[in-house]
Design an enzyme around this catalytic site. Structure first.
Site, PDB file in Angstrom:
ATOM      1  N   ILE A  35       0.859  -1.171   0.000  1.00 36.22           N
ATOM      2  CA  ILE A  35       0.000   0.000   0.000  1.00 36.22           C
ATOM      3  C   ILE A  35       0.896   1.222   0.000  1.00 36.22           C
ATOM      4  O   ILE A  35       2.074   1.147   0.353  1.00 36.22           O
ATOM      5  CB  ILE A  35      -0.992   0.029   1.200  1.00 36.22           C
ATOM      6  CG1 ILE A  35      -0.254  -0.023   2.533  1.00 36.22           C
ATOM      7  CG2 ILE A  35      -2.013  -1.080   1.092  1.00 36.22           C
ATOM      8  CD1 ILE A  35      -1.181   0.037   3.751  1.00 36.22           C
ATOM      9  N   ASP A  36       0.348   2.365  -0.424  1.00 36.08           N
ATOM     10  CA  ASP A  36       1.147   3.577  -0.572  1.00 36.08           C
ATOM     11  C   ASP A  36       1.690   4.066   0.771  1.00 36.08           C
ATOM     12  O   ASP A  36       1.118   3.783   1.829  1.00 36.08           O
ATOM     13  CB  ASP A  36       0.315   4.695  -1.194  1.00 36.08           C
ATOM     14  CG  ASP A  36      -0.142   4.355  -2.603  1.00 36.08           C
ATOM     15  OD1 ASP A  36       0.578   3.600  -3.287  1.00 36.08           O
ATOM     16  OD2 ASP A  36      -1.209   4.850  -3.012  1.00 36.08           O
ATOM     17  N   LYS A  37       2.761   4.847   0.697  1.00 34.38           N
ATOM     18  CA  LYS A  37       3.397   5.408   1.894  1.00 34.38           C
ATOM     19  C   LYS A  37       2.384   6.099   2.805  1.00 34.38           C
ATOM     20  O   LYS A  37       2.375   5.872   4.018  1.00 34.38           O
ATOM     21  CB  LYS A  37       4.483   6.397   1.469  1.00 34.38           C
ATOM     22  CG  LYS A  37       5.080   7.204   2.614  1.00 34.38           C
ATOM     23  CD  LYS A  37       6.064   8.246   2.108  1.00 34.38           C
ATOM     24  CE  LYS A  37       6.574   9.123   3.245  1.00 34.38           C
ATOM     25  NZ  LYS A  37       7.532  10.166   2.778  1.00 34.38           N
ATOM     26  N   ARG A  75      -7.146   5.859  -5.548  1.00 37.33           N
ATOM     27  CA  ARG A  75      -6.899   7.294  -5.705  1.00 37.33           C
ATOM     28  C   ARG A  75      -7.203   7.758  -7.121  1.00 37.33           C
ATOM     29  O   ARG A  75      -7.874   8.786  -7.331  1.00 37.33           O
ATOM     30  CB  ARG A  75      -5.454   7.602  -5.322  1.00 37.33           C
ATOM     31  CG  ARG A  75      -5.124   7.234  -3.878  1.00 37.33           C
ATOM     32  CD  ARG A  75      -3.630   7.195  -3.605  1.00 37.33           C
ATOM     33  NE  ARG A  75      -3.037   8.527  -3.700  1.00 37.33           N
ATOM     34  CZ  ARG A  75      -1.733   8.741  -3.613  1.00 37.33           C
ATOM     35  NH1 ARG A  75      -0.898   7.710  -3.453  1.00 37.33           N
ATOM     36  NH2 ARG A  75      -1.260   9.971  -3.684  1.00 37.33           N
ATOM     37  N   THR A 130      -0.878   5.843   2.886  1.00 31.44           N
ATOM     38  CA  THR A 130      -2.085   5.068   3.172  1.00 31.44           C
ATOM     39  C   THR A 130      -1.800   4.210   4.389  1.00 31.44           C
ATOM     40  O   THR A 130      -0.727   3.620   4.497  1.00 31.44           O
ATOM     41  CB  THR A 130      -2.467   4.183   1.969  1.00 31.44           C
ATOM     42  OG1 THR A 130      -2.749   5.009   0.846  1.00 31.44           O
ATOM     43  CG2 THR A 130      -3.683   3.331   2.282  1.00 31.44           C
TER      44      THR A 130
END
Length: 352
Positions: free
Chosen positions: A160-162, A263, A164
């Protein structure tokens, strides 16, 4: 064969000043080499680098023949000097164990589930070679003789993104990673996110389908493309949980797992995630022009200084026992405070 250091090719910008480039690979073509495309030639010589990634490197000007940038279609000739350059020095990608706190939700001999806070990068990469979740896991499992943090057959199964927050599963054995990886590939895992988005969504539920690929106008963004030949197939289902004035709390259910999927899909339908700087959500996109409202929204940005997205639930079949495993992570404090601010603002507005 050459070790691969092209993991972050998606994050690089096209070549500007050649003086600021660093040579990562150099190959002198054999005298007897038949003419062949340079992407195919390098694909057969660089360990773990996909042909697509090499083509992207060439498109960005990072593949050279005899000191000059060439495209993927360039045919190598005997005694050509083929180099791959990057906009940063070569990085030794050995994972170093670092004592970083972990919120471990579950752990056994085969796997572990962690709750990642916003702001923690998942995997070492350009600009973030230390201080990542992978470094933290290496420290936690440093006394496990069967776990090698540098072995791609174990470790993270998804990312998962930084910025998130939420749940991730880590495989501690090769068999566990194979089993879990197949579950993600076959779309049998259960993943639900909660997100706060700009605007009031009209429909209570819906499905967003659209191929996702790198945005050609801004390589730091992904974008949705209608051309089926561009990007990767992506599907996001959503349910409205709460409409709060000028924002909506939604539950997103991933059918696929593409980079920035929620997103970019939400932006595609006109509902950018709240405070998602990369996609414009850090601007006031809905509401009034009153200074009091602007001050309120800026306070909300300070309360939750990242995109309002949380990986709330994760479900899969245990690779050893066959048991259905389901985990839930409550909304973190920053998102909870953010929602309460919006509820309070709308409640007070209604009383005016």
């Amino acid at each position: 064969m050459i070790e691969n250091d092209l993991d972050d090719i998606d994050d690089i910008e096209p070549v500007g000043d050649a003086a600021n480039l660093y040579e990562h690979f150099r190959v002198v073509v054999d005298k007897g080499q038949a003419m062949v495309r340079v992407d195919k030639y390098l694909f057969e010589r660089i360990v773990n680098a996909s042909r697509n990634r090499i083509q992207k490197a060439a498109d960005a000007g990072f593949v050279m023949a005899n000191g000059k940038p060439v495209k993927s279609s360039y045919k190598v000739k005997p005694l050509d000097v083929i180099t791959v350059v990057m906009d940063r020095p070569r990085y030794d990608n050995e994972i170093i164990a670092e004592d970083i706190p972990l919120d471990i939700v579950y752990e056994d001999e085969a796997l572990m589930v962690v709750n990642k806070p916003a702001g923690l990068v998942v995997h070492p990469g350009h600009g973030n070679y230390t201080g990542t979740l992978v470094n933290a896991i290496a420290w936690h499992l440093r006394d496990n003789p069967d776990y090698d943090a540098n072995d791609p057959q174990v470790g993270l199964v998804h990312r998962i993104d930084k910025n998130t927050s939420g749940l991730l599963v880590i495989a501690k054995t090769p068999d566990a990673k194979t089993s879990l990886g197949l579950q993600f590939f076959n779309k049998t895992t259960k993943r639900r996110y909660q997100a706060l988005v700009w605007g009031i969504m009209d429909e209570d539920k819906g499905t967003i389908t659209g191929n996702i690929a790198r945005n050609p106008r801004d390589r730091m963004q992904m974008a949705v493309f209608s051309d089926p030949e561009i990007g990767k197939h992506a599907v996001t289902h959503y349910n409205v949980l709460e409409r709060i004035g000028y924002v909506t709390l939604v539950e997103c259910i991933l059918e696929t797992g593409r980079t920035h999927q929620i997103r970019v899909h939400m932006k595609h339908i006109g509902h950018v995630l709240f405070n998602d700087e990369r996609y414009g959500g850090h601007e006031i996109l809905k509401g009034t022009h009153f200074s009091k409202y602007k001050q309120f929204v800026n306070n909300c940005f300070d309360t939750c200084p990242r995109q309002a997205l949380h990986a709330m639930t994760l479900g899969f079949v245990h690779p050893v026992t066959g048991e259905e495993m389901n985990f839930t992570s409550p909304l973190p404090e920053d998102m909870t405070l953010l929602l309460n601010k919006w509820r309070g603002y709308i409640s007070n507005r209604d009383l005016e």
